[in-house]
Write a protein that holds these residues in place. Structure first.
Motif, PDB file in Angstrom:
ATOM      1  N   UNK A   1      33.496  -2.229  -1.628  1.00 39.41           N
ATOM      2  CA  UNK A   1      32.747  -3.436  -1.981  1.00 39.41           C
ATOM      3  C   UNK A   1      33.153  -3.987  -3.341  1.00 39.41           C
ATOM      4  N   UNK A   2      33.829  -3.194  -4.139  1.00 38.55           N
ATOM      5  CA  UNK A   2      34.207  -3.629  -5.486  1.00 38.55           C
ATOM      6  C   UNK A   2      35.308  -4.680  -5.413  1.00 38.55           C
ATOM      7  N   UNK A   3      35.062  -5.835  -6.027  1.00 38.92           N
ATOM      8  CA  UNK A   3      36.081  -6.889  -6.071  1.00 38.92           C
ATOM      9  C   UNK A   3      36.590  -7.127  -7.485  1.00 38.92           C
ATOM     10  N   UNK A   4      35.898  -6.579  -8.489  1.00 37.08           N
ATOM     11  CA  UNK A   4      36.337  -6.774  -9.870  1.00 37.08           C
ATOM     12  C   UNK A   4      35.838  -5.627 -10.735  1.00 37.08           C
ATOM     13  N   UNK A   5      36.614  -5.323 -11.783  1.00 33.59           N
ATOM     14  CA  UNK A   5      36.258  -4.245 -12.704  1.00 33.59           C
ATOM     15  C   UNK A   5      36.461  -4.707 -14.140  1.00 33.59           C
TER      16      UNK A   5
ATOM     17  N   UNK B   1      37.036 -14.110  -5.846  1.00 31.59           N
ATOM     18  CA  UNK B   1      36.458 -12.849  -6.292  1.00 31.59           C
ATOM     19  C   UNK B   1      36.196 -12.796  -7.779  1.00 31.59           C
ATOM     20  N   UNK B   2      36.632 -13.797  -8.520  1.00 30.33           N
ATOM     21  CA  UNK B   2      36.287 -13.845  -9.932  1.00 30.33           C
ATOM     22  C   UNK B   2      34.815 -14.114 -10.135  1.00 30.33           C
TER      23      UNK B   2
ATOM     24  N   UNK C   1      41.023  -7.631 -10.844  1.00 28.80           N
ATOM     25  CA  UNK C   1      40.383  -8.322  -9.723  1.00 28.80           C
ATOM     26  C   UNK C   1      41.152  -7.999  -8.451  1.00 28.80           C
ATOM     27  N   UNK C   2      40.446  -7.569  -7.424  1.00 26.63           N
ATOM     28  CA  UNK C   2      41.064  -7.327  -6.120  1.00 26.63           C
ATOM     29  C   UNK C   2      41.413  -8.680  -5.497  1.00 26.63           C
ATOM     30  N   UNK C   3      42.669  -8.857  -5.095  1.00 24.98           N
ATOM     31  CA  UNK C   3      43.083 -10.142  -4.526  1.00 24.98           C
ATOM     32  C   UNK C   3      43.738  -9.993  -3.157  1.00 24.98           C
TER      33      UNK C   3
END
Length: 356
Positions: free
Chosen positions: A175-179, A60-61, A119-121
């Motif tokens: 849907x967000x995997x990173x901020x 997801x990075x 990051x969503x992991x």
């Protein structure tokens, strides 16, 4: 008018048995369609498909890397969480967070200890940057693992004080995997003024960014996170009034960072344009509609989907400054009161008569 061809269009043509070499020479391909066409051409020529790496997974990075281990959650055992946190998968994500932090610092998007990344992991887990550490000098071992309540599970340093905002984005926008949160000067200027940058000026901004303004609340509070999260259904970049900017991506951390570069460059260009003393040349609604089609195919949110053409380039709220000009004499005279003018003329005549 040039035809815009999306990934879906190409997939439909292949299903119909069509030859993609028959596409119009001047057609505009979306990035996803271009990649698909290159892979199709490679298969037709019997060559290895471009961009394919053997034995790599997608993290997801945003880049190719180690495949994620078995899914974990906040309910996993301490041993499972520890193994996950120190896995090659998380190590690569931590290194990327350090890299993005350095880019933010070198571009002067952050100062002091400002800014934070996440990051969503996992189902309810996220990696995040630590508090009180310059983003330009972070190390992989500085990163933290938190659950979606903000509770820190692992990490030597304390997690960022603004983690709740990132987590509320993840929870509101699946849907967000990173901020990415930082304080780029030009974009933050718009945030302080409470202004959304004008639209219909530059294609890259129209395709990759969708901006809104969230009202000010104390940083790090649930109220701040809630106000931001309420906007992420239709926007991927939020100006935080009197504070900074936060962006999210469905692709990865680097893409969330790219949103910052695009927004900051755009805001800077808008301010330069406003100083030239000439109204900017904007796109036509039809030209913008073509860009919005590309944007929608890329899966990027935008509240303008489905609007009428006359509503697409509405910049009524944008006021870049005041241009001091002398109105034409006819316009000035049309605003005069005839009766008042007569009275002034009578008084003027009397004064002049006394001087004779």
């Amino acid at each position: 008018m040039k035809q815009v061809i999306s990934l879906r269009d190409l997939e439909n043509l292949v299903r119909q048995g069509r030859d993609l070499r028959e596409l119009p020479a001047d057609a505009i391909l979306t990035p996803a369609a271009r990649d698909f066409l290159q892979e199709w051409q490679a298969r037709q020529a019997g060559l290895p498909e471009p961009g394919i790496k053997t034995g790599s997974g997608s993290a997801p990075g945003g880049g190719a890397g180690s495949a994620p281990p078995a899914e974990v959650s906040s309910a996993s055992s301490p041993a499972e969480l520890e193994a996950f946190f120190h896995s090659d998968y998380c190590r690569e994500l931590k290194e990327q967070m350090c890299d993005i932090g350095r880019r933010l610092w070198m571009r002067e998007y952050v100062d002091g200890n400002g800014g934070n990344l996440a990051i969503r992991v996992g189902k309810d887990l996220a990696l995040c940057t630590p508090t009180l550490v310059s983003k330009g000098f972070m190390k992989p071992e500085d990163m933290c693992l938190v659950d979606f309540t903000g509770r820190q599970l692992l990490g030597k340093k304390k997690r960022t004080s603004e983690i709740l905002m990132h987590l509320q984005i993840f929870q509101r926008q699946p849907r967000a995997v990173a901020t990415c949160h930082c304080h780029p000067p030009y974009a933050t200027g718009f945030a302080v003024a409470g202004l959304v940058p004008p639209t219909c000026l530059i294609p890259e901004f129209e395709v990759f960014a969708s901006v809104a303004v969230a009202p000010y609340r104390t940083p790090g509070t649930p109220e701040m996170g809630q106000l931001v999260a309420e906007l992420v259904d239709q926007h991927n970049t939020i100006l935080m009034a009197n504070h900074g900017v936060v962006s999210w991506s469905h692709l990865g951390l680097e893409d969330a960072y790219f949103k910052m570069e695009i927004l900051e460059a755009y805001c800077r260009t808008v301010l330069v344009t406003a100083q030239l003393g000439k109204p900017p040349q904007t796109m036509t609604p039809q030209q913008l509609r073509e860009l919005l089609k590309i944007k929608q195919e890329l899966g990027i949110p935008d509240p303008r989907y489905g609007l009428r053409e006359c509503e697409l380039c509405d910049n009524d709220q944008w006021r870049p400054g005041v241009t001091c000009t002398v109105p034409p004499r006819a316009a000035m005279e049309s605003d005069l009161d005839p009766e008042a003018e007569k009275a002034v003329q009578v008084i003027t005549d009397e004064i002049l008569a006394r001087w004779k």
